[in-house]
Enzyme design. Structure first.
Site, PDB file in Angstrom:
ATOM      1  N   SER A   1      37.169 -34.185 -29.300  1.00 27.52           N
ATOM      2  CA  SER A   1      37.691 -35.535 -29.563  1.00 27.52           C
ATOM      3  C   SER A   1      37.116 -36.231 -30.783  1.00 27.52           C
ATOM      4  CB  SER A   1      37.466 -36.408 -28.327  1.00 27.52           C
ATOM      5  OG  SER A   1      36.101 -36.391 -27.952  1.00 27.52           O
TER       6      SER A   1
ATOM      7  N   ALA B   1      28.233 -32.290 -28.129  1.00 29.70           N
ATOM      8  CA  ALA B   1      26.974 -32.951 -28.465  1.00 29.70           C
ATOM      9  C   ALA B   1      26.792 -34.031 -27.412  1.00 29.70           C
ATOM     10  CB  ALA B   1      27.018 -33.550 -29.859  1.00 29.70           C
TER      11      ALA B   1
ATOM     12  N   TYR C   1      13.940 -32.230 -36.933  1.00 27.60           N
ATOM     13  CA  TYR C   1      15.135 -31.476 -36.568  1.00 27.60           C
ATOM     14  C   TYR C   1      14.815 -30.007 -36.231  1.00 27.60           C
ATOM     15  CZ  TYR C   1      19.917 -30.486 -35.659  1.00 27.60           C
ATOM     16  OH  TYR C   1      21.061 -30.123 -34.984  1.00 27.60           O
TER      17      TYR C   1
ATOM     18  N   VAL D   1      27.981 -37.567 -41.243  1.00 20.28           N
ATOM     19  CA  VAL D   1      27.955 -38.752 -40.392  1.00 20.28           C
ATOM     20  C   VAL D   1      28.841 -38.496 -39.174  1.00 20.28           C
ATOM     21  CG1 VAL D   1      28.427 -41.219 -40.254  1.00 20.28           C
ATOM     22  CG2 VAL D   1      27.770 -40.205 -42.451  1.00 20.28           C
TER      23      VAL D   1
HETATM   24  P1  NAI Z   1      30.260 -35.630 -31.839  1.00 19.22           P
HETATM   25  O1  NAI Z   1      29.398 -36.585 -31.086  1.00 19.22           O
HETATM   26  O2  NAI Z   1      31.157 -36.167 -32.882  1.00 19.22           O
HETATM   27  O3  NAI Z   1      31.176 -34.799 -30.813  1.00 19.22           O
HETATM   28  C1  NAI Z   1      30.763 -34.482 -29.522  1.00 19.22           C
HETATM   29  C2  NAI Z   1      31.938 -34.045 -28.666  1.00 19.22           C
HETATM   30  O4  NAI Z   1      31.437 -33.615 -27.396  1.00 19.22           O
HETATM   31  C3  NAI Z   1      32.968 -35.144 -28.354  1.00 19.22           C
HETATM   32  O5  NAI Z   1      34.244 -34.576 -28.317  1.00 19.22           O
HETATM   33  C4  NAI Z   1      32.572 -35.581 -26.935  1.00 19.22           C
HETATM   34  O6  NAI Z   1      33.645 -36.126 -26.150  1.00 19.22           O
HETATM   35  C5  NAI Z   1      32.151 -34.248 -26.357  1.00 19.22           C
HETATM   36  N1  NAI Z   1      31.276 -34.360 -25.188  1.00 19.22           N
HETATM   37  C6  NAI Z   1      30.020 -34.859 -25.105  1.00 19.22           C
HETATM   38  N2  NAI Z   1      29.556 -34.730 -23.850  1.00 19.22           N
HETATM   39  C7  NAI Z   1      30.542 -34.143 -23.124  1.00 19.22           C
HETATM   40  C8  NAI Z   1      30.670 -33.719 -21.775  1.00 19.22           C
HETATM   41  N3  NAI Z   1      29.677 -33.880 -20.886  1.00 19.22           N
HETATM   42  N4  NAI Z   1      31.838 -33.160 -21.393  1.00 19.22           N
HETATM   43  C9  NAI Z   1      32.866 -32.992 -22.259  1.00 19.22           C
HETATM   44  N5  NAI Z   1      32.788 -33.346 -23.549  1.00 19.22           N
HETATM   45  C10 NAI Z   1      31.642 -33.907 -23.973  1.00 19.22           C
HETATM   46  O7  NAI Z   1      29.266 -34.533 -32.408  1.00 19.22           O
HETATM   47  P2  NAI Z   1      29.283 -33.554 -33.662  1.00 19.22           P
HETATM   48  O8  NAI Z   1      28.356 -34.091 -34.682  1.00 19.22           O
HETATM   49  O9  NAI Z   1      30.660 -33.163 -34.047  1.00 19.22           O
HETATM   50  O10 NAI Z   1      28.535 -32.300 -33.014  1.00 19.22           O
HETATM   51  C11 NAI Z   1      29.182 -31.120 -32.575  1.00 19.22           C
HETATM   52  C12 NAI Z   1      28.244 -29.945 -32.805  1.00 19.22           C
HETATM   53  O11 NAI Z   1      28.021 -29.795 -34.213  1.00 19.22           O
HETATM   54  C13 NAI Z   1      26.868 -30.116 -32.169  1.00 19.22           C
HETATM   55  O12 NAI Z   1      26.421 -28.883 -31.692  1.00 19.22           O
HETATM   56  C14 NAI Z   1      26.015 -30.543 -33.350  1.00 19.22           C
HETATM   57  O13 NAI Z   1      24.650 -30.255 -33.177  1.00 19.22           O
HETATM   58  C15 NAI Z   1      26.630 -29.698 -34.442  1.00 19.22           C
HETATM   59  N6  NAI Z   1      26.322 -30.095 -35.825  1.00 19.22           N
HETATM   60  C16 NAI Z   1      26.392 -31.413 -36.213  1.00 19.22           C
HETATM   61  C17 NAI Z   1      26.042 -31.770 -37.514  1.00 19.22           C
HETATM   62  C18 NAI Z   1      26.107 -33.191 -37.988  1.00 19.22           C
HETATM   63  O14 NAI Z   1      25.541 -33.495 -39.023  1.00 19.22           O
HETATM   64  N7  NAI Z   1      26.793 -34.069 -37.300  1.00 19.22           N
HETATM   65  C19 NAI Z   1      25.616 -30.749 -38.507  1.00 19.22           C
HETATM   66  C20 NAI Z   1      25.688 -29.388 -38.008  1.00 19.22           C
HETATM   67  C21 NAI Z   1      25.990 -29.096 -36.707  1.00 19.22           C
END
Ligand code: NAI
Ligand code: NA
Length: 399
Positions: A50, A140, A236, A275
């Site tokens: 999402s 996440a 990190y 972000v």
């Molecule tokens: P985000 O917070 O934008 O997305 C998280 C997603 O997980 C959302 O769709 C949310 O609804 C879902 N979610 C959370 N808890 C849930 C649950 N209990 N059940 C079902 N859905 C759930 O996070 P983002 O940044 O896109 O992170 C995704 C991955 O990418 C993570 O593993 C993060 O560590 C990794 N990542 C992020 C970076 C960044 O700079 N933002 C860089 C490199 C990797």
């Protein structure tokens, strides 16, 4: 109703459906502008679909290779007089656009860590798609209730061993200050963080999907990781979250074994710092991102989540010769432009100079702030925020 942003620290309590729709449309346009991804996925499950990288993965699969998508997420729906969360509006927008394009798209809203949501997802795949050929794992979360033990694990963002002092920014006020983060004291903090953000739940998903017979021959699965520069290592990669990422990366071997008889493959992709709702919660990182954006925009190498994931699909997972380029540790790298030596040297130089006074000049704090608000549908170009928002937006596939 006129909807304005209401923030508390790094959380925005409101979200704007029309801005979310426009942002999703912008991502779709970007993917289309890059052309079809040859040999791309056809039936895709995105867990964490999402917001952030997961949303961009769903958009890339659907609009880059006409894939049918099932998205799993945990969001709050819009209800009488009450706003939904940003991810709810993003998903409503995605499904609307997918339907208009004649693409299958259904969503499941609930706790992806639970057995029940896994079961519901499998039933939906069986009923509508038969088998899937790509599983994107992009959760996440700050907590996870373990489906087998019932234990509620909370993750922490702390250094291990020594306390860590560095610069940080309050991106709302632009004040740069030193922050000291104490190391983990509670010995359970590390295993708890690994339980939430490590690879176990990804493994549970793949085991259940395989046991149900819904994984196609040649299935691929990918989860997202981060490394980043030395200056953020203590908080990190060498901190509690880094232990979880080590565990996630180690799960690749386990899953390759699990998928072997299906000719399947498992990957971790190391992505760029961006972000998102998750990254804005990490101390020090928002200042690093502000400087990184400044440097990468000047060099013309800046990417957002959609550019990252489009490149991941087109140039890594679905290359023309079928080979997936990996680093020496077996990981996909789309953080290559972030980690380029000249970029890092420039960020390092600016890092040392950054103060509250010169922040807006030497960093892209304005770009950071705008992207933060964009995550919630605010400050999106072309939206008139003085007008009543289209508030009661639903995700079509969810009753
Ligand atoms: P985000 O917070 O934008 O997305 C998280 C997603 O997980 C959302 O769709 C949310 O609804 C879902 N979610 C959370 N808890 C849930 C649950 N209990 N059940 C079902 N859905 C759930 O996070 P983002 O940044 O896109 O992170 C995704 C991955 O990418 C993570 O593993 C993060 O560590 C990794 N990542 C992020 C970076 C960044 O700079 N933002 C860089 C490199 C990797
Ligand atoms: Na995501």
């Amino acid at each position: 109703m006129i909807i304005q942003p209401r923030t508390r620290g790094f959380i925005c309590l409101t979200a704007h459906p029309d801005g979310a729709l426009q942002s999703v449309k912008n991502q779709i346009e970007y993917v289309k502008s890059k052309g079809a991804i040859k040999n791309g996925p056809k039936k895709v499950l995105v867990i964490g679909a999402s917001t952030g990288f997961g949303l961009s993965s769903r958009i890339t699969a659907a609009f880059g290779s006409d894939a049918a998508t099932v998205g799993v997420f945990f969001e709050k729906p819009a209800s009488e007089g009450k706003m939904g969360t940003a991810g709810w509006y993003n998903s409503a927008a995605f499904e609307k656009e997918a339907q208009e394009a004649g693409l299958y798209a259904k969503s499941i809203n609930g706790d992806a860590f639970s057995d029940d949501i896994k079961k519901q997802t499998i039933e939906l795949i069986k009923k509508d798609l038969g088998q899937i050929d790509l599983v994107v794992y992009s959760l996440a979360s700050p907590r996870r209730t373990h489906p087998k033990t019932g234990v509620a694990h909370s993750s922490v963002l702390k250094p291990i061993g020594n306390s860590y002092t560095n610069k940080t920014v309050d991106f709302h006020t632009g004040v740069v200050s030193d922050v000291t983060i104490a190391p983990v004291e509670n010995e359970e903090d590390i295993p708890n963080t690994v339980a939430v953000m490590g690879g176990e739940d990804w493994k549970f998903w793949m085991e259940d999907l395989k046991a149900a017979g819904v994984l196609a021959d040649g299935v691929q699965t990918v989860a997202y990781s981060y490394i980043g520069p030395e200056l953020t290592f203590p908080i990190y990669r060498n901190g509690t979250i880094g232990q979880a990422k080590n565990d996630l990366e180690a799960t690749v071997t386990v899953l390759n074994d699990l998928l072997k008889d299906l000719n399947g493959k498992s990957y971790v992709s190391v992505n760029k710092a961006l972000v998102t709702q998750s990254s804005s919660a990490i101390p020090v990182v928002p200042l690093y991102i502000s400087l990184l954006y400044k440097v990468m925009k000047a060099k013309g190498t800046h990417e957002g989540t959609i550019e990252q994931i489009q490149r991941l699909f087109a140039d890594r997972l679905y290359t023309e010769n079928g080979e997936v380029p990996l680093d020496e540790a077996g990981r996909i790298r789309v953080d290559d432009w972030e980690m380029a030596e000249d970029v890092q040297a420039e960020v390092d130089r600016l890092w040392k100079e950054t103060t509250t006074e010169n922040l807006s000049e030497i960093s892209d704090i304005a770009g950071y702030r705008k992207e933060f608000f964009n995550l919630f549908g605010f400050e999106v170009d072309g939206i008139d925020y003085e007008k009543d928002a289209n508030e009661n937006v639903q995700v079509p596939s969810i009753e």
